[in-house]
Design an enzyme around this catalytic site. Structure first.
Site, mmCIF file in Angstrom:
data_model
loop_
_atom_site.group_PDB
_atom_site.id
_atom_site.type_symbol
_atom_site.label_atom_id
_atom_site.label_comp_id
_atom_site.label_asym_id
_atom_site.label_seq_id
_atom_site.Cartn_x
_atom_site.Cartn_y
_atom_site.Cartn_z
ATOM 1 C CB THR A 1 -0.842 0.122 1.121
ATOM 2 O OG1 THR A 1 -1.638 -1.336 1.309
ATOM 3 C CG2 THR A 1 -1.796 1.222 1.398
ATOM 4 C CD GLU A 2 -1.300 5.210 -1.121
ATOM 5 O OE1 GLU A 2 -0.801 5.939 -1.709
ATOM 6 O OE2 GLU A 2 -2.339 4.878 -1.429
ATOM 7 C CG LEU A 3 5.013 2.724 -4.185
ATOM 8 C CD1 LEU A 3 5.986 3.157 -5.267
ATOM 9 C CD2 LEU A 3 4.554 1.126 -4.524
#
Lengths: 393, 450
Positions: free
Chosen positions: A145-147
């Site tokens: 998630t979101e890197l």
């Protein structure tokens, strides 16, 4: 051969309805279905459908030489099934070309990794199953998630059998090194790391339509030249961005679709350049170095850290609240309850509670259905209180 | 640059936000090198010495007529004056109460003193009767001073011209309708540009039941002004929509907080006791006290360890008290009456939440006061202050469910309280009168060189 590696993130949050204290104990219905449906249909019309049509056209035109990848969250897949089946159908069509890779992440686009490794792995497995079922391929590449990334994430992901991991090419973790090579996470033996080239990615995702930008207007030609300039200083140019860039964040009128239509041809015209998907690139390139990342990085805001979701008292409180329910929820073995609990883990709920509005205000406000982070928190806590009540049943 | 300012009140003798705003504004203007002469109806003890402005009292100036006029005569003169300035404005009856300040205890005391000095006039008894008939209950609290206020405005306006003749100035700046006629008169005499500052409008005070004469005076002032200053976009919107003033002529300058060296005591809110939710302000239509009562009843149905305090006085008090009794929440709902400075501070220190449910609030400085004491605030969206505050909870004044929801959220979740209080105290530091003074300076320059 130098790769241009494209990965597009496809996600829509499950926005909560206005849920008052006085609804607690009276309604188990948490999501704003009307709004979620309306937004999904709007984005499908402006972005997903025309962009998918164009991608398909380009893949056919370039006969296998234009290759791309997507990550569709479980949340957005559910919404497509309910509100826009034709969008899901068009992604399946892309999958059938054999030129598109589908990535894995947590099904609920959650921050589970930060709170429970078990729950994290369960959500990833669930996502992999859905991807295989919808698109007929077993994901080999993971993006959190979101890197959100550090050494620990790498270990967990390698343990799950992935070959490739995607992260932000933040200056803080790279130092003097270039994001345009394949790296290996410090604790890993096989796993390879692809890092986002945030300058080139954001030229398209953020700056494309900015008339104050000295490079405006950005043409496919100009962009191809910048890519070409990396020859000798890189093996893969990683362009990772939200898919909504095409037609939603950058409207059609900005010329973003024309840019996209022309880009593959310009890139493929460069000697030694070609497209690859993340797992293809990691298969054919050897890591140039190990990368030690003890602290978390992400692709959010200027800080590139966790503070967009976990940066204030309210966010901490809400996150601790929802994750503290893991044991009692799992013990119920009640699929519906477990799903409801997971839907409350979607990272967007906490992103809406972010109070660092003064520096990053614009992006946060654009994506925020609430008037203020305080309203977001109050609403979430009311929902969570009701969920907890029904858990005690 | 020299500014001739017409005001109605000035610290330490104030009854509402207007005097505080004028003080903060003139102080910041002085720091920026503006020389301000501030005209008041009457100079009072303790006013001149430490001030950063030249204070001038109208009562220092000689009355022009041969004998002291009665209030009734003053009123007639005022009507004539307004008619003369605006031939097309029709004036209606003025036998009603005019200002929210009329219901304010301290102001009444001041006026009472004033009247003693000036001596009783023979018309008072008759005025009292007329007003009582027109206003019913409200009469009892405001007494027979309604007509006298109008008389004062008239005299103030009459003398304004001779002040403008004596005091050198480059720009005239008048505050609210009470001094609008004075501003117009001053402009007629000196020919200098006029800035009219709208701190509150008749629509805020009275909703749809506007007093026509006050409305006419307000509109006249804004028409005659070279530039109008509104304390919020909310107020500017009313000025444009309800008074038909060209939006290009109206500038928004938000109020701010006076920076003083006084350090507020650190509140101890960890003591185990009932939570206190505070309403502090006039108990009038404009302040929305009835919405506070309804929300309180809802909160008390959810949890019992809460006390609601309504501090202030006003014409709606009896109705509000009756409603509290009817809802059966009197045991948990307390009325303090009007509080003075020290008691206000004690009240803030004792409070866990401050609520300003105003129906129409041009600015609303009291939430900023509450924030100084680390009290999280819930404010109505129908207020000017909500335009500049990010770290406050906001509700539509009519949405009592949402108000109760937010009160409960603040009581239930300490994380919410901590976050708001932390961020709000930083936010408060940025709300400075110097910003307003800078904007006013730009406006003065623009009108002076036009």
């Amino acid at each position: 051969m130098i790769y241009v590696t494209c990965y597009f993130q496809v996600h829509q949050p499950n926005r909560l309805r206005k849920y008052s204290f006085f609804d607690i104990g009276h309604s188990n219905f948490y999501e704003d279905e009307d709004k979620n449906a309306a937004v999904l249909r709007k984005v499908a019309k402006k972005c997903y459908l025309p962009a998918n049509r164009l991608m398909l056209e380009l893949i056919e035109k370039h006969k296998g030489r234009f290759r791309i990848s997507y990550c569709l969250t479980g949340t957005v897949l559910e919404q497509m099934r309910k509100y826009s089946p034709e969008t899901l159908e068009s992604f399946k069509q892309l999958a059938q070309t054999g030129c598109v890779e589908f990535l894995a992440e947590t099904y609920n686009h959650s921050l589970a990794f930060l709170f429970s490794k078990d729950e994290f792995q369960r959500q990833v497995r669930r996502h992999m199953e859905v991807i295989e079922q919808e698109f007929g391929q077993k994901p080999r590449t993971f993006r959190n998630t979101e890197l959100i990334y550090n050494n620990e994430v790498a270990s967990s992901v390698e343990e799950m059998g992935f070959s490739t991991l995607i992260a932000e090419g933040a200056d803080r973790i790279l130092g003097w090194r270039s994001p345009n090579f394949v790296y290996q996470p410090e604790p890993s033996a096989k796993l390879k790391l692809l890092l986002r080239n945030y300058r080139l990615s954001d030229d398209i995702a953020f700056r494309f339509s900015n008339r104050d930008w000295s490079e405006w207007p950005l043409t496919a030609d100009k962009f191809a030249h910048w890519v070409q300039d990396l020859r000798g200083n890189g093996e893969t140019v990683n362009l990772f961005m939200d898919y909504e860039t095409f037609g939603e964040h950058q409207w059609e009128e900005t010329g973003i679709f024309d840019f996209l239509r022309n880009l593959p041809e310009r890139i493929l015209a460069l000697p030694d350049f070609g497209f690859g998907t993340p797992s293809e690139v990691s298969r054919s390139l050897a890591p140039v170095a190990k990368l030690d990342v003890p602290d978390y990085v992400s692709w959010a805001d200027v800080e590139r850290d966790l503070t967009a979701w976990k940066g204030n008292h309210m966010q901490e409180d809400a996150l601790n609240g929802v994750y503290s329910l893991e044991k009692p929820v799992m013990e119920t073995h009640d699929t519906e309850l477990i799903e409801a609990w997971r839907a409350l883990q979607t990272s967007d709920h906490f992103y809406y509670m972010c109070t660092k509005w003064f520096a990053d205000g614009d992006v946060h406000r654009y994506f925020n259905p609430y008037d203020s982070p305080y309203d977001a928190y109050i609403n979430y806590q009311n929902v969570l209180a009701d969920f907890e009540r029904s858990l005690k049943g | 640059m020299r500014i001739l300012m017409y005001g109605w009140e000035f610290p330490p003798h104030i009854s509402g936000g207007l005097g505080v705003a004028c003080f903060g504004m003139t102080q910041a203007l002085a720091a920026r090198g503006f020389e301000t002469t501030f005209v008041l109806p009457k100079l009072k003890e303790g006013m001149t010495r430490e001030s950063h402005v030249d204070l001038v009292g109208v009562s220092q100036f000689p009355v022009t007529s041969a004998r002291p006029r009665s209030a009734r005569e003053d009123l007639e003169m005022l009507k004539a004056k307004v008619t003369e300035i605006a031939k097309n404005v029709e004036l209606k009856s003025v036998d009603s109460l005019l200002s929210p300040y009329l219901t304010e205890g301290s102001y009444m005391t001041e006026l009472r003193k004033l009247q003693k000095i000036e001596g009783e006039d023979e018309q008072t008894a008759q005025d009292k009767e007329v007003s009582a008939n027109a206003q019913g209950f409200q009469m009892e609290m405001s007494g027979d001073y309604g007509p006298n206020l109008m008389a004062e405005i008239a005299r103030y306006a009459a003398v304004a011209g001779s002040i403008a003749n004596t005091v050198p100035h480059d720009v005239i700046h008048s505050h609210d309708w009470l001094t609008v006629l004075a501003g117009i008169e001053a402009k007629r005499v000196s020919g200098k540009p006029l800035v009219v500052h709208a701190h509150a409008l008749e629509f805020d005070r009275s909703g749809e039941n506007v007093n026509q004469m006050v409305y006419d005076i307000e509109r006249l002032g804004m028409q005659k002004a070279d530039r109008v200053v509104a304390v919020s976009h909310y107020t500017k919107d009313i000025i444009v929509r309800r008074y038909g003033i060209d939006p290009e002529k109206v500038e928004v300058v938000h109020n701010a907080v006076i920076r003083d060296t006084y350090e507020v005591p650190v509140p101890d809110r960890n003591k185990k006791r009932d939570k206190v939710v505070l309403f502090l302000g006039r108990i009038t239509y404009q302040k929305g006290p009835d919405y506070f009562v309804e929300a309180a009843a809802k909160v008390l149905r959810a949890r019992e360890d809460v006390r609601f305090v309504m501090a202030g006085s006003g014409d709606m008090a009896p109705r509000v008290i009756e409603r509290v009794a009817q809802l059966g929440i009197g045991r948990r709902f307390h009325f303090t009456g009007f509080l003075n400075g020290a008691a206000v501070e004690k009240m803030y220190l004792e409070s866990d939440i401050y609520v300003m449910p105003s129906v129409s609030e041009p600015f609303g400085i009291s939430p900023l006061e509450a924030m100084r004491y680390d009290v999280p605030v819930i404010i109505s969206r129908q207020s000017g202050v909500s335009e500049i505050l990010k770290h406050a909870l906001k509700v539509d004044f009519w949405d009592i469910d949402e108000l109760a929801n937010k009160i409960l959220a603040l009581l239930d979740h300490s994380a919410l309280r901590t976050e708001i209080v932390d961020k709000a105290s930083k936010e408060l530091e940025g709300i400075q009168w110097d910003n307003a003074a800078r904007r006013l300076g730009e406006i003065y320059s623009a009108v002076a060189t036009a």
